[in-house]
Design a protein around this motif. Structure first.
Motif, PDB file in Angstrom:
ATOM      1  N   MET A  70       0.656 -12.048  34.374  1.00  0.00           N
ATOM      2  CA  MET A  70       1.940 -12.411  34.980  1.00  0.00           C
ATOM      3  C   MET A  70       2.768 -11.179  35.318  1.00  0.00           C
ATOM      4  SD  MET A  70       3.020 -15.853  32.937  1.00  0.00           S
ATOM      5  CE  MET A  70       4.436 -16.131  33.952  1.00  0.00           C
ATOM      6  N   CYS A  71       2.661 -10.131  34.483  1.00  0.00           N
ATOM      7  CA  CYS A  71       3.416  -8.912  34.782  1.00  0.00           C
ATOM      8  C   CYS A  71       2.874  -8.237  36.039  1.00  0.00           C
ATOM      9  CB  CYS A  71       3.388  -7.963  33.591  1.00  0.00           C
ATOM     10  SG  CYS A  71       1.746  -7.493  33.045  1.00  0.00           S
ATOM     11  N   ALA A  72       1.564  -8.251  36.212  1.00  0.00           N
ATOM     12  CA  ALA A  72       0.972  -7.655  37.415  1.00  0.00           C
ATOM     13  C   ALA A  72       1.290  -8.473  38.650  1.00  0.00           C
ATOM     14  CB  ALA A  72      -0.537  -7.525  37.244  1.00  0.00           C
ATOM     15  N   THR A  73       1.440  -9.777  38.481  1.00  0.00           N
ATOM     16  CA  THR A  73       1.745 -10.648  39.620  1.00  0.00           C
ATOM     17  C   THR A  73       3.168 -10.462  40.098  1.00  0.00           C
ATOM     18  OG1 THR A  73       0.173 -12.262  38.772  1.00  0.00           O
ATOM     19  CG2 THR A  73       1.743 -13.041  40.401  1.00  0.00           C
ATOM     20  N   ILE A  74       4.106 -10.312  39.165  1.00  0.00           N
ATOM     21  CA  ILE A  74       5.515 -10.247  39.553  1.00  0.00           C
ATOM     22  C   ILE A  74       5.957  -8.843  39.940  1.00  0.00           C
ATOM     23  CG2 ILE A  74       6.571  -9.778  37.316  1.00  0.00           C
ATOM     24  CD1 ILE A  74       8.568 -12.063  38.047  1.00  0.00           C
ATOM     25  N   CYS A  75       5.152  -7.824  39.647  1.00  0.00           N
ATOM     26  CA  CYS A  75       5.535  -6.438  39.916  1.00  0.00           C
ATOM     27  C   CYS A  75       5.681  -6.202  41.423  1.00  0.00           C
ATOM     28  CB  CYS A  75       4.494  -5.485  39.334  1.00  0.00           C
ATOM     29  SG  CYS A  75       4.899  -3.762  39.604  1.00  0.00           S
ATOM     30  N   PRO A  76       6.895  -5.828  41.897  1.00  0.00           N
ATOM     31  CA  PRO A  76       7.060  -5.619  43.340  1.00  0.00           C
ATOM     32  C   PRO A  76       6.353  -4.365  43.848  1.00  0.00           C
ATOM     33  CG  PRO A  76       9.110  -5.175  42.189  1.00  0.00           C
ATOM     34  CD  PRO A  76       8.153  -5.686  41.169  1.00  0.00           C
ATOM     35  N   GLN A  96       3.459  -3.313  42.624  1.00  0.00           N
ATOM     36  CA  GLN A  96       2.033  -3.554  42.378  1.00  0.00           C
ATOM     37  C   GLN A  96       1.395  -2.346  41.695  1.00  0.00           C
ATOM     38  OE1 GLN A  96       0.352  -4.693  46.118  1.00  0.00           O
ATOM     39  NE2 GLN A  96       1.403  -6.659  46.124  1.00  0.00           N
ATOM     40  N   CYS A  97       2.032  -1.898  40.613  1.00  0.00           N
ATOM     41  CA  CYS A  97       1.547  -0.713  39.904  1.00  0.00           C
ATOM     42  C   CYS A  97       0.856  -1.047  38.595  1.00  0.00           C
ATOM     43  CB  CYS A  97       2.698   0.252  39.655  1.00  0.00           C
ATOM     44  SG  CYS A  97       3.995  -0.401  38.606  1.00  0.00           S
ATOM     45  N   ILE A  98       0.718  -2.316  38.246  1.00  0.00           N
ATOM     46  CA  ILE A  98       0.087  -2.731  36.992  1.00  0.00           C
ATOM     47  C   ILE A  98      -1.301  -3.289  37.295  1.00  0.00           C
ATOM     48  CG2 ILE A  98       0.270  -4.229  34.979  1.00  0.00           C
ATOM     49  CD1 ILE A  98       3.290  -4.191  35.328  1.00  0.00           C
ATOM     50  N   THR A  99      -2.289  -2.791  36.560  1.00  0.00           N
ATOM     51  CA  THR A  99      -3.663  -3.244  36.706  1.00  0.00           C
ATOM     52  C   THR A  99      -4.137  -3.782  35.364  1.00  0.00           C
ATOM     53  OG1 THR A  99      -4.072  -1.508  38.327  1.00  0.00           O
ATOM     54  CG2 THR A  99      -6.001  -2.577  37.354  1.00  0.00           C
ATOM     55  N   ILE A 100      -4.624  -5.020  35.358  1.00  0.00           N
ATOM     56  CA  ILE A 100      -5.109  -5.642  34.129  1.00  0.00           C
ATOM     57  C   ILE A 100      -6.477  -6.246  34.400  1.00  0.00           C
ATOM     58  CG2 ILE A 100      -4.705  -7.421  32.387  1.00  0.00           C
ATOM     59  CD1 ILE A 100      -1.745  -7.226  32.983  1.00  0.00           C
ATOM     60  N   GLU A 101      -7.424  -5.966  33.506  1.00  0.00           N
ATOM     61  CA  GLU A 101      -8.726  -6.620  33.514  1.00  0.00           C
ATOM     62  C   GLU A 101      -8.910  -7.268  32.153  1.00  0.00           C
ATOM     63  OE1 GLU A 101     -11.848  -3.958  34.574  1.00  0.00           O
ATOM     64  OE2 GLU A 101     -10.854  -3.342  36.432  1.00  0.00           O
ATOM     65  N   ALA A 102      -9.287  -8.536  32.147  1.00  0.00           N
ATOM     66  CA  ALA A 102      -9.381  -9.298  30.899  1.00  0.00           C
ATOM     67  C   ALA A 102     -10.795  -9.279  30.349  1.00  0.00           C
ATOM     68  CB  ALA A 102      -8.936 -10.735  31.140  1.00  0.00           C
ATOM     69  N   GLU A 103     -10.885  -9.464  29.033  1.00  0.00           N
ATOM     70  CA  GLU A 103     -12.168  -9.636  28.357  1.00  0.00           C
ATOM     71  C   GLU A 103     -11.977 -10.662  27.245  1.00  0.00           C
ATOM     72  OE1 GLU A 103     -13.527  -6.073  26.489  1.00  0.00           O
ATOM     73  OE2 GLU A 103     -11.810  -5.946  25.143  1.00  0.00           O
ATOM     74  N   GLU A 104     -13.078 -11.205  26.773  1.00  0.00           N
ATOM     75  CA  GLU A 104     -13.016 -12.190  25.692  1.00  0.00           C
ATOM     76  C   GLU A 104     -12.628 -11.498  24.391  1.00  0.00           C
ATOM     77  OE1 GLU A 104     -13.423 -15.516  25.926  1.00  0.00           O
ATOM     78  OE2 GLU A 104     -13.624 -15.267  28.091  1.00  0.00           O
ATOM     79  N   SER A 105     -11.874 -12.195  23.575  1.00  0.00           N
ATOM     80  CA  SER A 105     -11.439 -11.661  22.295  1.00  0.00           C
ATOM     81  C   SER A 105     -12.357 -12.144  21.183  1.00  0.00           C
ATOM     82  CB  SER A 105      -9.996 -12.113  22.016  1.00  0.00           C
ATOM     83  OG  SER A 105      -9.590 -11.680  20.751  1.00  0.00           O
ATOM     84  N   VAL A 144      -8.663  -3.493  30.318  1.00  0.00           N
ATOM     85  CA  VAL A 144      -7.990  -2.403  31.028  1.00  0.00           C
ATOM     86  C   VAL A 144      -6.549  -2.833  31.254  1.00  0.00           C
ATOM     87  CG1 VAL A 144      -7.902  -1.073  33.173  1.00  0.00           C
ATOM     88  CG2 VAL A 144     -10.107  -1.703  32.188  1.00  0.00           C
ATOM     89  N   PHE A 145      -5.607  -1.993  30.848  1.00  0.00           N
ATOM     90  CA  PHE A 145      -4.184  -2.213  31.111  1.00  0.00           C
ATOM     91  C   PHE A 145      -3.625  -0.868  31.540  1.00  0.00           C
ATOM     92  CE2 PHE A 145       0.227  -2.895  30.684  1.00  0.00           C
ATOM     93  CZ  PHE A 145       0.440  -4.256  30.683  1.00  0.00           C
ATOM     94  N   GLU A 146      -3.304  -0.734  32.824  1.00  0.00           N
ATOM     95  CA  GLU A 146      -2.811   0.522  33.369  1.00  0.00           C
ATOM     96  C   GLU A 146      -1.520   0.299  34.128  1.00  0.00           C
ATOM     97  OE1 GLU A 146      -5.867   2.040  35.883  1.00  0.00           O
ATOM     98  OE2 GLU A 146      -7.031   2.862  34.205  1.00  0.00           O
ATOM     99  N   ILE A 147      -0.600   1.236  33.980  1.00  0.00           N
ATOM    100  CA  ILE A 147       0.642   1.253  34.749  1.00  0.00           C
ATOM    101  C   ILE A 147       0.727   2.601  35.443  1.00  0.00           C
ATOM    102  CG2 ILE A 147       3.148   1.148  34.671  1.00  0.00           C
ATOM    103  CD1 ILE A 147       2.954  -0.577  32.224  1.00  0.00           C
ATOM    104  N   ASP A 148       0.837   2.582  36.760  1.00  0.00           N
ATOM    105  CA  ASP A 148       0.983   3.805  37.537  1.00  0.00           C
ATOM    106  C   ASP A 148       2.478   4.085  37.696  1.00  0.00           C
ATOM    107  OD1 ASP A 148       0.733   5.965  39.152  1.00  0.00           O
ATOM    108  OD2 ASP A 148      -0.276   4.925  40.790  1.00  0.00           O
ATOM    109  N   LEU A 149       2.991   5.020  36.890  1.00  0.00           N
ATOM    110  CA  LEU A 149       4.421   5.297  36.909  1.00  0.00           C
ATOM    111  C   LEU A 149       4.865   6.049  38.149  1.00  0.00           C
ATOM    112  CD1 LEU A 149       5.221   6.134  33.201  1.00  0.00           C
ATOM    113  CD2 LEU A 149       5.514   4.011  34.430  1.00  0.00           C
ATOM    114  N   CYS A 209      11.977  -1.716  37.410  1.00  0.00           N
ATOM    115  CA  CYS A 209      12.853  -2.868  37.631  1.00  0.00           C
ATOM    116  C   CYS A 209      12.943  -3.763  36.403  1.00  0.00           C
ATOM    117  CB  CYS A 209      12.372  -3.670  38.829  1.00  0.00           C
ATOM    118  SG  CYS A 209      10.708  -4.335  38.623  1.00  0.00           S
ATOM    119  N   GLY A 210      11.934  -3.765  35.560  1.00  0.00           N
ATOM    120  CA  GLY A 210      11.955  -4.587  34.355  1.00  0.00           C
ATOM    121  C   GLY A 210      11.440  -5.996  34.557  1.00  0.00           C
ATOM    122  N   PHE A 211      10.927  -6.323  35.735  1.00  0.00           N
ATOM    123  CA  PHE A 211      10.395  -7.662  35.966  1.00  0.00           C
ATOM    124  C   PHE A 211       9.192  -7.946  35.081  1.00  0.00           C
ATOM    125  CE2 PHE A 211      12.016  -7.981  40.625  1.00  0.00           C
ATOM    126  CZ  PHE A 211      13.295  -8.166  40.145  1.00  0.00           C
TER     127      PHE A 211
END
Length: 187
Positions: free
Chosen positions: A93-99, A101-110, A121-126, A132-134
């Protein structure tokens, strides 16, 4: 009939046929702009030489501002669970709402049967983030937060400004309970 504002001079009207070369080429306005810029430069230089506060110039990172707003959104962190794993459930949801588009998430089973998935993978390109805090507002499990600290947010290399999951967890992570909005998976 023109409307006149009290105590305010009316604009000077120059007939197009009667204006000279200096008015037509705008030399007067160019010299006026250079004069204003020079005047402000020497005024601030004098304040700086006499150790008074002139223009706001902060020599970052050696100096920091003392008047930072308490609402400042600084660096991102990922919140940890009590077992050290990130609290993120990779809902994206954070990657979807980011205006930006600097958040990259790849999911895996827990491995935990109570948690369906986690971020591999959880990356933020600063370098693209607009702070913005969205992403913080959109997270349903309060897994990402923004601290008001701005240290180490600058960089000379673009590739060092991409923060991965390990860097987001190693920046003074907040270890908290797994209770989110009344839901406790351990109960």
């Amino acid at each position: 009939m023109a409307y006149q504002i009290p105590n305010f001079p009316d604009m000077e009207y120059v007939d197009r046929k009667k204006r000279g070369l200096t008015i037509q080429v705008y030399y007067r306005e160019i010299f006026r702009g250079v004069w204003i810029t020079t005047k402000h430069f020497f005024r601030n230089l004098w304040k700086w030489l006499t150790f008074r506060k002139g223009g706001v110039v902060i020599l970052y990172p050696e100096e920091t501002r003392a008047d930072m707003s308490p609402n400042n959104r600084g660096r991102h962190i990922l919140v940890q669970r009590s077992n050290g794993q990130p609290r993120c459930v990779a809902c994206k949801m954070c990657a979807t709402i980011c205006p930006a588009q600097c958040i990259t998430i790849e999911a895996e089973e827990s491995e935990d049967p109570k948690i369906q998935k986690r971020p591999q993978v959880f990356e933020i390109d600063l370098s693209h983030c607009i702070f913005c805090g969205f992403c913080v507002e959109a997270c349903p499990v309060d897994a990402i937060r923004m601290l008001p600290e701005t240290s180490e947010l600058v960089g000379y290399d673009r590739f060092r400004m991409v923060y991965d999951k390990e860097k987001l967890l190693s920046w003074h992570p907040t270890v908290s309970d797994d209770v989110v909005h009344g839901y406790n998976p351990n109960a």
